[in-house]
Design a protein around this motif. Structure first.
Motif, PDB file in Angstrom:
ATOM      1  N   ARG A 119      30.563  49.870  38.638  1.00 48.99           N
ATOM      2  CA  ARG A 119      31.978  49.680  38.340  1.00 48.99           C
ATOM      3  C   ARG A 119      32.787  50.926  38.727  1.00 48.99           C
ATOM      4  NH1 ARG A 119      31.204  47.641  34.177  1.00 48.99           N
ATOM      5  NH2 ARG A 119      31.962  45.492  34.294  1.00 48.99           N
TER       6      ARG A 119
ATOM      7  N   LEU B 170      33.069  51.181  42.598  1.00 48.29           N
ATOM      8  CA  LEU B 170      34.062  50.277  43.167  1.00 48.29           C
ATOM      9  C   LEU B 170      35.479  50.794  42.918  1.00 48.29           C
ATOM     10  CD1 LEU B 170      32.560  46.788  42.216  1.00 48.29           C
ATOM     11  CD2 LEU B 170      32.275  48.090  44.333  1.00 48.29           C
ATOM     12  N   ASP B 171      35.693  51.328  41.728  1.00 45.63           N
ATOM     13  CA  ASP B 171      37.005  51.887  41.406  1.00 45.63           C
ATOM     14  C   ASP B 171      37.334  53.062  42.337  1.00 45.63           C
ATOM     15  OD1 ASP B 171      39.322  52.053  39.355  1.00 45.63           O
ATOM     16  OD2 ASP B 171      38.551  54.102  39.418  1.00 45.63           O
TER      17      ASP B 171
ATOM     18  N   TYR C 280      38.262  51.922  45.917  1.00 47.98           N
ATOM     19  CA  TYR C 280      39.645  51.452  46.010  1.00 47.98           C
ATOM     20  C   TYR C 280      40.633  52.604  45.950  1.00 47.98           C
ATOM     21  CZ  TYR C 280      39.009  46.359  45.792  1.00 47.98           C
ATOM     22  OH  TYR C 280      38.718  45.051  46.090  1.00 47.98           O
TER      23      TYR C 280
ATOM     24  N   ARG D 148      44.026  47.420  39.482  1.00 54.23           N
ATOM     25  CA  ARG D 148      42.763  47.747  40.142  1.00 54.23           C
ATOM     26  C   ARG D 148      41.573  47.273  39.308  1.00 54.23           C
ATOM     27  NH1 ARG D 148      43.812  52.722  40.535  1.00 54.23           N
ATOM     28  NH2 ARG D 148      42.389  53.537  38.949  1.00 54.23           N
ATOM     29  N   GLN D 149      41.627  47.518  38.009  1.00 52.24           N
ATOM     30  CA  GLN D 149      40.524  47.125  37.138  1.00 52.24           C
ATOM     31  C   GLN D 149      40.396  45.610  37.043  1.00 52.24           C
ATOM     32  OE1 GLN D 149      38.170  49.043  35.796  1.00 52.24           O
ATOM     33  NE2 GLN D 149      39.101  50.771  36.874  1.00 52.24           N
TER      34      GLN D 149
ATOM     35  N   ILE E 178      38.559  44.465  40.118  1.00 53.60           N
ATOM     36  CA  ILE E 178      37.147  44.856  40.058  1.00 53.60           C
ATOM     37  C   ILE E 178      36.373  43.962  39.086  1.00 53.60           C
ATOM     38  CG2 ILE E 178      35.576  46.694  39.309  1.00 53.60           C
ATOM     39  CD1 ILE E 178      37.638  48.683  40.465  1.00 53.60           C
TER      40      ILE E 178
ATOM     41  N   THR F 114      35.781  40.632  40.637  1.00 56.66           N
ATOM     42  CA  THR F 114      34.769  40.735  41.685  1.00 56.66           C
ATOM     43  C   THR F 114      33.368  40.825  41.089  1.00 56.66           C
ATOM     44  OG1 THR F 114      36.335  41.857  43.151  1.00 56.66           O
ATOM     45  CG2 THR F 114      33.996  42.096  43.661  1.00 56.66           C
TER      46      THR F 114
END
Length: 211
Positions: free
Chosen positions: A95, A98-99, A102, A197-198, A201, A204
């Motif tokens: 997690r 991925l953050d 981005y 953004r969260q 994620i 996804t």
């Protein structure tokens, strides 16, 4: 002690490097604002209060060489910065990784909007190898991220899937975010906003999780 003559040579090299960079920065700003075709050599030189001869001394190929250097150097810098963080991303929880991907993409691709404006305006009009470098940069990133997802699958963090397509879908959000800023339109979310953004994620990860 460094001889005085060497100091003079070093100072000349520094001054030449500074002049060259000022020419690139000024040309980039003018190309982004007015377009390559409508920006003349004279307008670049005039903006820096220098002669055209100085510009041609640094860039004998004129405008085309300047544009080529701007595109090549800008995109190579972005790719180099992204690649330098690959090892760190491999070791982060999924997690968090991925953050960071981005945030990293938003920072790199939107930090120099003039560069992206030039690519958007001129890619169809100019036959430059560098105009294809953005596509190559994105494709290289997609390939790396597909491998990253495959390795996370091997660790049992996500299910088996078409990692190349999953990579394209995930990174397409960054491209959409960039295009929204260039075109000044509102899309489904902003990567610079933590909540947006969260949410992307989490959605996804829900698609990727093991059933």
């Amino acid at each position: 002690m460094t001889p005085k003559s060497d100091l003079t040579v070093n100072q000349r090299h520094e001054q030449a490097a500074e002049t060259r960079q000022n020419l690139l920065d000024t040309a980039k700003r003018l190309f982004a604002a007015s377009g390559y075709s409508l920006t003349s050599i004279r307008s670049i030189s005039k903006a820096l209060n220098m002669s055209d001869g100085i510009l041609y001394h640094h860039f004998p190929g004129g405008k085309k060489e300047i544009l080529s250097v701007i595109l090549h150097d800008g995109l190579q810098k972005s790719l180099s910065t992204m690649n330098s963080l690959n090892d760190e991303l491999e070791n982060l929880p999924l997690r968090d990784a991925l953050d960071k991907i981005y945030r990293q993409g938003d920072m790199l691709f939107t930090a120099d909007l003039d560069l992206m404006k030039i690519l958007l305006k001129e890619s169809d009009n100019l036959e430059l190898n560098e105009t294809h470098l953005l596509a190559e940069t994105i494709q290289e990133r997609i390939n790396w991220f597909a491998g990253f997802l495959a390795r996370r699958h091997q660790k049992g963090e996500i299910r088996e899937m078409n990692f190349a397509i999953a990579s394209q879908h995930f990174l397409a959000v960054s491209i959409n975010n960039l295009m929204a800023k260039l075109l000044r339109i509102e899309l489904f979310g902003k990567l610079e906003l933590t909540a947006d953004r969260q949410e992307i994620i989490e959605h996804t990860l829900a698609l990727w999780k093991n059933s």
